[in-house]
Every structure is written in C-alpha cells, then in structure tokens.
Design a protein around this motif. Structure first.
Motif, PDB file in Angstrom:
ATOM      1  N   GLY A 121       0.810  -1.216   0.000  1.00 40.03           N
ATOM      2  CA  GLY A 121       0.000   0.000   0.000  1.00 40.03           C
ATOM      3  C   GLY A 121       0.842   1.264   0.000  1.00 40.03           C
ATOM      4  N   LEU A 122       2.161   1.103  -0.030  1.00 38.89           N
ATOM      5  CA  LEU A 122       3.042   2.264   0.077  1.00 38.89           C
ATOM      6  C   LEU A 122       2.991   3.184  -1.140  1.00 38.89           C
ATOM      7  N   LEU A 123       2.679   2.658  -2.307  1.00 33.65           N
ATOM      8  CA  LEU A 123       2.612   3.516  -3.495  1.00 33.65           C
ATOM      9  C   LEU A 123       1.565   4.615  -3.308  1.00 33.65           C
ATOM     10  N   GLY A 124       0.484   4.291  -2.623  1.00 32.90           N
ATOM     11  CA  GLY A 124      -0.585   5.267  -2.408  1.00 32.90           C
ATOM     12  C   GLY A 124      -0.507   5.994  -1.086  1.00 32.90           C
ATOM     13  N   SER A 125       0.585   5.830  -0.364  1.00 40.79           N
ATOM     14  CA  SER A 125       0.703   6.503   0.937  1.00 40.79           C
ATOM     15  C   SER A 125       1.384   7.862   0.781  1.00 40.79           C
ATOM     16  N   GLU A 126       0.978   8.797   1.598  1.00 44.90           N
ATOM     17  CA  GLU A 126       1.578  10.135   1.540  1.00 44.90           C
ATOM     18  C   GLU A 126       3.054  10.107   1.909  1.00 44.90           C
ATOM     19  N   GLU A 127       3.483   9.081   2.635  1.00 44.65           N
ATOM     20  CA  GLU A 127       4.907   8.950   2.977  1.00 44.65           C
ATOM     21  C   GLU A 127       5.750   8.727   1.721  1.00 44.65           C
ATOM     22  N   SER A 128       5.131   8.201   0.676  1.00 42.23           N
ATOM     23  CA  SER A 128       5.848   7.969  -0.582  1.00 42.23           C
ATOM     24  C   SER A 128       5.758   9.161  -1.529  1.00 42.23           C
ATOM     25  N   MET A 129       5.126  10.227  -1.079  1.00 44.72           N
ATOM     26  CA  MET A 129       4.949  11.412  -1.923  1.00 44.72           C
ATOM     27  C   MET A 129       5.770  12.561  -1.360  1.00 44.72           C
ATOM     28  N   LYS A 130       6.757  12.958  -2.120  1.00 44.49           N
ATOM     29  CA  LYS A 130       7.663  14.028  -1.705  1.00 44.49           C
ATOM     30  C   LYS A 130       7.174  15.345  -2.299  1.00 44.49           C
ATOM     31  N   SER A 131       7.059  16.350  -1.460  1.00 39.83           N
ATOM     32  CA  SER A 131       6.720  17.682  -1.971  1.00 39.83           C
ATOM     33  C   SER A 131       7.913  18.591  -1.729  1.00 39.83           C
ATOM     34  N   ASN A 189       6.018  11.018  -6.534  1.00 40.59           N
ATOM     35  CA  ASN A 189       5.902   9.747  -5.834  1.00 40.59           C
ATOM     36  C   ASN A 189       7.275   9.087  -5.891  1.00 40.59           C
ATOM     37  N   ILE A 190       7.855   8.869  -4.732  1.00 40.45           N
ATOM     38  CA  ILE A 190       9.221   8.351  -4.646  1.00 40.45           C
ATOM     39  C   ILE A 190       9.265   6.912  -4.118  1.00 40.45           C
ATOM     40  N   ARG A 191       8.158   6.201  -4.237  1.00 42.05           N
ATOM     41  CA  ARG A 191       8.110   4.822  -3.745  1.00 42.05           C
ATOM     42  C   ARG A 191       9.185   3.997  -4.433  1.00 42.05           C
ATOM     43  N   SER A 192      10.022   3.396  -3.612  1.00 42.59           N
ATOM     44  CA  SER A 192      11.082   2.552  -4.159  1.00 42.59           C
ATOM     45  C   SER A 192      11.166   1.265  -3.355  1.00 42.59           C
ATOM     46  N   ASP A 193      11.847   0.317  -3.913  1.00 41.46           N
ATOM     47  CA  ASP A 193      12.109  -0.951  -3.257  1.00 41.46           C
ATOM     48  C   ASP A 193      13.590  -1.202  -3.471  1.00 41.46           C
ATOM     49  N   GLY A 194      14.379  -0.785  -2.516  1.00 39.08           N
ATOM     50  CA  GLY A 194      15.828  -0.818  -2.691  1.00 39.08           C
ATOM     51  C   GLY A 194      16.197   0.231  -3.721  1.00 39.08           C
ATOM     52  N   ASP A 195      16.854  -0.198  -4.792  1.00 41.53           N
ATOM     53  CA  ASP A 195      17.245   0.759  -5.826  1.00 41.53           C
ATOM     54  C   ASP A 195      16.234   0.813  -6.976  1.00 41.53           C
ATOM     55  N   ARG A 196      15.127   0.085  -6.865  1.00 42.24           N
ATOM     56  CA  ARG A 196      14.086   0.095  -7.906  1.00 42.24           C
ATOM     57  C   ARG A 196      13.075   1.202  -7.626  1.00 42.24           C
ATOM     58  N   ASN A 197      12.839   2.017  -8.634  1.00 41.92           N
ATOM     59  CA  ASN A 197      11.840   3.066  -8.548  1.00 41.92           C
ATOM     60  C   ASN A 197      10.480   2.439  -8.870  1.00 41.92           C
ATOM     61  N   VAL A 198       9.770   2.018  -7.838  1.00 51.08           N
ATOM     62  CA  VAL A 198       8.498   1.319  -8.006  1.00 51.08           C
ATOM     63  C   VAL A 198       7.477   2.211  -8.710  1.00 51.08           C
ATOM     64  N   ALA A 199       7.442   3.480  -8.349  1.00 51.66           N
ATOM     65  CA  ALA A 199       6.490   4.399  -8.975  1.00 51.66           C
ATOM     66  C   ALA A 199       6.700   4.456 -10.489  1.00 51.66           C
ATOM     67  N   GLU A 200       7.944   4.528 -10.914  1.00 49.46           N
ATOM     68  CA  GLU A 200       8.258   4.577 -12.341  1.00 49.46           C
ATOM     69  C   GLU A 200       7.894   3.267 -13.042  1.00 49.46           C
ATOM     70  N   VAL A 201       8.158   2.145 -12.390  1.00 47.87           N
ATOM     71  CA  VAL A 201       7.829   0.841 -12.971  1.00 47.87           C
ATOM     72  C   VAL A 201       6.315   0.743 -13.187  1.00 47.87           C
ATOM     73  N   VAL A 202       5.539   1.103 -12.195  1.00 50.22           N
ATOM     74  CA  VAL A 202       4.080   1.022 -12.298  1.00 50.22           C
ATOM     75  C   VAL A 202       3.570   2.008 -13.339  1.00 50.22           C
ATOM     76  N   GLU A 203       4.066   3.233 -13.294  1.00 47.90           N
ATOM     77  CA  GLU A 203       3.656   4.265 -14.265  1.00 47.90           C
ATOM     78  C   GLU A 203       3.887   3.798 -15.700  1.00 47.90           C
ATOM     79  N   SER A 204       5.064   3.252 -15.956  1.00 46.24           N
ATOM     80  CA  SER A 204       5.447   2.892 -17.323  1.00 46.24           C
ATOM     81  C   SER A 204       5.022   1.481 -17.717  1.00 46.24           C
TER      82      SER A 204
END
Length: 131
Positions: free
Chosen positions: A47-57, A69-84
C-alpha cells in the motif's frame, strides 16, 4: 507576496495534490489488478505507493511546488515501474501495461481546479485579501 504563496503551496496545495494522487493510485493501480495469491509470482501489497509517505513535496522556488511519488524498493523506482509498465521483475497481466497515476492526477487537477481552490484557501487563511 512570495512568502504567503510559498506557505500556501507547501501546506494547502501539497496536501490537496497528495490526496488526489492517493485516490488516483487507488483507481489506476490498485483497483484494476489484484495479485493472485496462487501465482508463483504472487506478492503482498504494502500500500506504500498510495501513501503520503511515498509522496515528496518540494518547493523549487517561492512559487513552484513539485510533488513526486518516490516509492522505491531498494534501488528500484516502483512508482516509475508502475507508471510505465516496464522493468517488472516477473511477467504478469499488467507487465508492459502503463498505469499512469501521475497523469491521472494532473488531469483530475486540471478538471477540478482543486489545487487552485487549495491555494485560495491557503492564502485566505493567512489573511491575504483576494477577490
């Protein structure tokens, strides 16, 4: 006037945009696909992709706010993977399928003007007289 604008952006507008993004992650990502618990590639959603903790302003100047959205899993940018839809570690029905929650957030804000209303509210709260 720059200081009240920066404060309204950081406080009110950021909160509103993050809320819209949270809704769009739910609609565009979580609601369209549920991991199959019987799959060899099953995983438990955090659920971290949709959490405000994963959103940097960040204010990049006195009048410009960036929300990312800066959700990552180690060095993987999860937000970018899901977006693309690209660079998943396994094959499943949404691998290769973009789920563009960021663009959906932008579109929602364009259509509703919620970010503008938040700016207005934030300036009014600081006793800035607006018409």
């Amino acid at each position: 006037m720059k200081q009240p604008i920066a404060k309204a952006l950081s406080d009110d507008v950021a909160k509103t945009v993050k809320s819209v993004m949270k809704d769009k992650v739910k609609e565009e990502v979580y609601d369209v696909y549920t991991p199959d618990p019987n799959s060899a590639y099953s995983y438990k959603r955090t659920g971290l992709l949709g959490s405000e903790e994963s959103m940097k302003s960040e204010l990049i100047n006195d009048t410009t706010l960036v929300i990312e959205n800066i959700r990552s899993d180690g060095d993987r940018n999860v937000a970018e993977v899901v977006e693309s839809g690209q660079n998943y570690n396994y094959s499943f029905e949404y691998a290769g399928v973009p789920r563009p929650f960021t663009e959906a957030t932008r579109e929602d804000l364009r259509n509703t003007g919620a970010h503008k209303a938040a700016m207005y509210k934030g300036l009014k709260r600081q006793n800035i007289k607006l018409k």
